[in-house]
Design a protein around this motif. Structure first.
Motif, PDB file in Angstrom:
ATOM      1  N   ASP A   1      -1.243  76.674  -8.504  1.00 42.13           N
ATOM      2  CA  ASP A   1      -2.059  77.876  -8.299  1.00 42.13           C
ATOM      3  C   ASP A   1      -1.256  79.172  -8.471  1.00 42.13           C
ATOM      4  OD1 ASP A   1      -4.486  76.507  -7.574  1.00 42.13           O
ATOM      5  OD2 ASP A   1      -3.561  76.051  -5.647  1.00 42.13           O
ATOM      6  N   LEU A   2       0.055  79.082  -8.549  1.00 39.27           N
ATOM      7  CA  LEU A   2       0.886  80.281  -8.574  1.00 39.27           C
ATOM      8  C   LEU A   2       0.530  81.237  -9.716  1.00 39.27           C
ATOM      9  CD1 LEU A   2       4.328  78.705  -7.623  1.00 39.27           C
ATOM     10  CD2 LEU A   2       2.983  80.287  -6.231  1.00 39.27           C
ATOM     11  N   PRO A   3       0.379  80.774 -10.961  1.00 38.32           N
ATOM     12  CA  PRO A   3       0.027  81.729 -12.027  1.00 38.32           C
ATOM     13  C   PRO A   3      -1.283  82.455 -11.758  1.00 38.32           C
ATOM     14  CG  PRO A   3       0.815  79.674 -12.972  1.00 38.32           C
ATOM     15  CD  PRO A   3       0.622  79.421 -11.510  1.00 38.32           C
ATOM     16  N   MET A   4      -2.285  81.744 -11.270  1.00 39.98           N
ATOM     17  CA  MET A   4      -3.587  82.357 -10.991  1.00 39.98           C
ATOM     18  C   MET A   4      -3.469  83.396  -9.878  1.00 39.98           C
ATOM     19  SD  MET A   4      -7.156  80.506  -9.829  1.00 39.98           S
ATOM     20  CE  MET A   4      -6.515  79.852  -8.277  1.00 39.98           C
ATOM     21  N   LEU A   5      -2.756  83.069  -8.818  1.00 34.15           N
ATOM     22  CA  LEU A   5      -2.611  83.996  -7.704  1.00 34.15           C
ATOM     23  C   LEU A   5      -1.799  85.218  -8.105  1.00 34.15           C
ATOM     24  CD1 LEU A   5      -1.974  81.456  -4.798  1.00 34.15           C
ATOM     25  CD2 LEU A   5      -4.128  82.553  -5.443  1.00 34.15           C
ATOM     26  N   GLY A   6      -0.838  85.023  -8.981  1.00 36.97           N
ATOM     27  CA  GLY A   6      -0.055  86.155  -9.462  1.00 36.97           C
ATOM     28  C   GLY A   6      -0.850  87.066 -10.371  1.00 36.97           C
ATOM     29  N   TRP A   7      -1.826  86.511 -11.079  1.00 36.48           N
ATOM     30  CA  TRP A   7      -2.622  87.310 -12.029  1.00 36.48           C
ATOM     31  C   TRP A   7      -3.746  88.068 -11.334  1.00 36.48           C
ATOM     32  CZ3 TRP A   7      -7.825  86.836 -13.520  1.00 36.48           C
ATOM     33  CH2 TRP A   7      -8.199  87.615 -14.624  1.00 36.48           C
ATOM     34  N   ALA A   8      -4.391  87.478 -10.367  1.00 33.75           N
ATOM     35  CA  ALA A   8      -5.566  88.076  -9.729  1.00 33.75           C
ATOM     36  C   ALA A   8      -5.202  89.350  -8.967  1.00 33.75           C
ATOM     37  CB  ALA A   8      -6.221  87.075  -8.792  1.00 33.75           C
ATOM     38  N   GLY A   9      -6.142  90.267  -8.931  1.00 37.70           N
ATOM     39  CA  GLY A   9      -5.913  91.525  -8.227  1.00 37.70           C
ATOM     40  C   GLY A   9      -5.726  91.347  -6.734  1.00 37.70           C
ATOM     41  N   THR A  10      -6.429  90.374  -6.143  1.00 42.59           N
ATOM     42  CA  THR A  10      -6.307  90.054  -4.717  1.00 42.59           C
ATOM     43  C   THR A  10      -6.123  88.551  -4.597  1.00 42.59           C
ATOM     44  OG1 THR A  10      -7.799  91.877  -4.145  1.00 42.59           O
ATOM     45  CG2 THR A  10      -7.385  90.226  -2.452  1.00 42.59           C
ATOM     46  N   SER A  11      -5.086  88.131  -3.886  1.00 37.92           N
ATOM     47  CA  SER A  11      -4.793  86.700  -3.807  1.00 37.92           C
ATOM     48  C   SER A  11      -4.585  86.264  -2.362  1.00 37.92           C
ATOM     49  CB  SER A  11      -3.556  86.355  -4.639  1.00 37.92           C
ATOM     50  OG  SER A  11      -2.419  87.051  -4.162  1.00 37.92           O
ATOM     51  N   TYR A  12      -5.040  85.040  -2.083  1.00 44.27           N
ATOM     52  CA  TYR A  12      -4.895  84.432  -0.764  1.00 44.27           C
ATOM     53  C   TYR A  12      -4.260  83.060  -0.881  1.00 44.27           C
ATOM     54  CZ  TYR A  12      -7.675  87.728   2.012  1.00 44.27           C
ATOM     55  OH  TYR A  12      -8.130  88.829   2.686  1.00 44.27           O
ATOM     56  N   ALA A  13      -3.243  82.825  -0.060  1.00 46.97           N
ATOM     57  CA  ALA A  13      -2.732  81.475   0.161  1.00 46.97           C
ATOM     58  C   ALA A  13      -3.422  80.913   1.387  1.00 46.97           C
ATOM     59  CB  ALA A  13      -1.226  81.502   0.377  1.00 46.97           C
ATOM     60  N   MET A  14      -3.685  79.629   1.380  1.00 50.36           N
ATOM     61  CA  MET A  14      -4.245  79.005   2.566  1.00 50.36           C
ATOM     62  C   MET A  14      -3.158  78.887   3.637  1.00 50.36           C
ATOM     63  SD  MET A  14      -7.060  78.933   1.161  1.00 50.36           S
ATOM     64  CE  MET A  14      -8.033  78.308   2.535  1.00 50.36           C
ATOM     65  N   ALA A  15      -3.570  78.808   4.882  1.00 50.19           N
ATOM     66  CA  ALA A  15      -2.604  78.797   5.986  1.00 50.19           C
ATOM     67  C   ALA A  15      -1.643  77.629   5.898  1.00 50.19           C
ATOM     68  CB  ALA A  15      -3.355  78.763   7.318  1.00 50.19           C
ATOM     69  N   ASP A  16      -2.090  76.515   5.314  1.00 50.91           N
ATOM     70  CA  ASP A  16      -1.245  75.331   5.195  1.00 50.91           C
ATOM     71  C   ASP A  16      -0.757  75.123   3.766  1.00 50.91           C
ATOM     72  OD1 ASP A  16      -3.852  74.929   4.428  1.00 50.91           O
ATOM     73  OD2 ASP A  16      -4.217  73.206   5.721  1.00 50.91           O
ATOM     74  N   ALA A  17      -0.614  76.221   3.027  1.00 50.79           N
ATOM     75  CA  ALA A  17      -0.206  76.151   1.625  1.00 50.79           C
ATOM     76  C   ALA A  17       1.275  75.819   1.479  1.00 50.79           C
ATOM     77  CB  ALA A  17      -0.504  77.470   0.927  1.00 50.79           C
ATOM     78  N   HIS A  18       1.651  75.413   0.271  1.00 49.72           N
ATOM     79  CA  HIS A  18       3.056  75.231  -0.085  1.00 49.72           C
ATOM     80  C   HIS A  18       3.776  76.565   0.099  1.00 49.72           C
ATOM     81  CE1 HIS A  18       6.551  74.490  -2.775  1.00 49.72           C
ATOM     82  NE2 HIS A  18       6.348  73.216  -2.495  1.00 49.72           N
ATOM     83  N   HIS A  19       5.025  76.523   0.532  1.00 53.50           N
ATOM     84  CA  HIS A  19       5.727  77.765   0.887  1.00 53.50           C
ATOM     85  C   HIS A  19       5.836  78.729  -0.291  1.00 53.50           C
ATOM     86  CE1 HIS A  19       9.670  76.985  -1.113  1.00 53.50           C
ATOM     87  NE2 HIS A  19       9.345  75.714  -0.916  1.00 53.50           N
ATOM     88  N   THR A  20       5.929  78.237  -1.509  1.00 50.44           N
ATOM     89  CA  THR A  20       6.014  79.137  -2.659  1.00 50.44           C
ATOM     90  C   THR A  20       4.723  79.924  -2.852  1.00 50.44           C
ATOM     91  OG1 THR A  20       5.301  77.350  -4.148  1.00 50.44           O
ATOM     92  CG2 THR A  20       7.680  77.671  -3.860  1.00 50.44           C
ATOM     93  N   VAL A  21       3.603  79.320  -2.480  1.00 54.00           N
ATOM     94  CA  VAL A  21       2.311  79.987  -2.606  1.00 54.00           C
ATOM     95  C   VAL A  21       2.177  81.072  -1.548  1.00 54.00           C
ATOM     96  CG1 VAL A  21      -0.185  79.636  -2.550  1.00 54.00           C
ATOM     97  CG2 VAL A  21       1.294  77.913  -3.600  1.00 54.00           C
ATOM     98  N   THR A  22       2.573  80.757  -0.336  1.00 60.73           N
ATOM     99  CA  THR A  22       2.514  81.744   0.747  1.00 60.73           C
ATOM    100  C   THR A  22       3.402  82.946   0.439  1.00 60.73           C
ATOM    101  OG1 THR A  22       2.141  79.950   2.325  1.00 60.73           O
ATOM    102  CG2 THR A  22       2.795  82.079   3.221  1.00 60.73           C
ATOM    103  N   GLU A  23       4.558  82.695  -0.156  1.00 62.51           N
ATOM    104  CA  GLU A  23       5.487  83.773  -0.484  1.00 62.51           C
ATOM    105  C   GLU A  23       4.930  84.696  -1.567  1.00 62.51           C
ATOM    106  OE1 GLU A  23       8.955  81.597  -1.559  1.00 62.51           O
ATOM    107  OE2 GLU A  23       9.367  80.927   0.499  1.00 62.51           O
ATOM    108  N   LEU A  24       4.142  84.147  -2.486  1.00 60.00           N
ATOM    109  CA  LEU A  24       3.628  84.948  -3.604  1.00 60.00           C
ATOM    110  C   LEU A  24       2.351  85.694  -3.278  1.00 60.00           C
ATOM    111  CD1 LEU A  24       3.733  85.622  -6.733  1.00 60.00           C
ATOM    112  CD2 LEU A  24       2.161  83.684  -6.987  1.00 60.00           C
ATOM    113  N   ALA A  25       1.452  85.073  -2.543  1.00 57.50           N
ATOM    114  CA  ALA A  25       0.115  85.626  -2.339  1.00 57.50           C
ATOM    115  C   ALA A  25       0.147  86.919  -1.536  1.00 57.50           C
ATOM    116  CB  ALA A  25      -0.769  84.599  -1.645  1.00 57.50           C
TER     117      ALA A  25
END
Length: 277
Positions: A231-255
């Motif tokens: 999901d990282l590319p999509m979250l990085g591209w979108a204007g507003t991004s959310y990681a889920m509370a139990d997401a992989h740490h790389t996702v939480t760091e990016l969102a």
């Protein structure tokens, strides 16, 4: 519409998003594989307001179809990490971004030489086909084709799956990245050592961008949700991004923000607040 307790702190947006992009497993779909009645109610209300909710998933078509009833009247889903855009209402592909056999087989040979014991499976619109040594974690059709990858890769494939039973996901990914040299896109969304390999420059983000461009929607007008590295590319591209509370740490760091977990209707609760439902 009944809203869950515990109001969220929501971002102050200049204007409501024009499109919602959400991953499925670990994000919109609960651990038991269901979409809750509350989440379904929120998605239907957004559809009534002409806000498309696009499912953007690593799932192959045969699994994504399990939740198509919730996708809304606009009827579009991005499947197999961006390799396929599916018209749910018309039951047909509207865009395919596959791996060509020559490149796929070249990568297969190089990765297996670097990591002996690598086993492969190939995903197409027809379904999955596996090498005999590929240990599938989920049930596959009884009549599924099993053969060496050189025979399986007899046409363009939506996704190549590479599995190893001894290495960890990060270690396997590091080796695969070095071996492929960027010729294909490699990621993972599983807790097991399963790499998901897509065609050149094919990601959830690049296909979502194509879909949005056709509709005159800019990245700034998209709100996206995810939980795993694919999901990282999509979250990085979108204007507003959310990681889920139990997401992989790389996702939480990016969102930009963190939503409640997928078993707490996190996506729906955020959307209800953002859109004032």
């Amino acid at each position: 519409m009944t809203r869950p307790p515990d109001p969220l702190e929501l971002p102050r947006l200049h204007r409501p998003p024009r499109l919602v992009a959400t991953d499925l497993d670990g994000t919109l779909v609960r651990s038991d594989g269901t979409v809750s009645p509350y989440t379904r109610e929120v998605l239907l209300e957004l559809d009534r307001r002409d806000v498309p909710v696009v499912f953007v998933t690593g799932r192959p078509l045969r699994w994504a179809a399990d939740v198509f009833e919730h996708v809304g009247a606009h009827g579009l889903a991005i499947i197999s990490n961006g390799a396929l855009v599916w018209d749910v209402t018309g039951d047909r592909a509207v865009l395919e971004r596959p791996i060509q056999p020559s490149l796929g087989l070249e990568v297969c040979a190089a990765l297996r030489a670097a990591v002996p014991g690598t086993a492969y499976a190939v995903e197409t619109v027809r379904g999955i086909e596996l090498e005999p040594s590929f240990m599938e974690r989920y049930q596959v059709p009884d009549a599924v084709r099993r053969a060496p990858v050189e025979e399986l890769f007899d046409g363009p494939a939506l996704k190549l799956l590479a599995r190893h039973e001894e290495l960890g996901p990060q270690e396997f990914w590091d080796v695969a990245e070095e071996v492929t040299g960027g010729r294909l896109v490699i990621t993972w969304s599983s807790t097991t050592t399963l790499l998901e390999i897509s065609g050149p420059e094919v990601t959830k983000a690049s296909t979502l961008e194509l879909l949005c461009a056709e509709r005159g929607i800019e990245a700034a007008d998209v709100i996206a949700f995810g939980d795993m590295p694919n999901d990282l590319p999509m979250l990085g591209w979108a204007g507003t991004s959310y990681a889920m509370a139990d997401a992989h740490h790389t996702v939480t760091e990016l969102a930009d923000h963190v939503a409640p977990g997928h078993d707490e209707d996190g996506v729906a609760r955020v959307l209800a607040g953002v859109f004032g439902l």
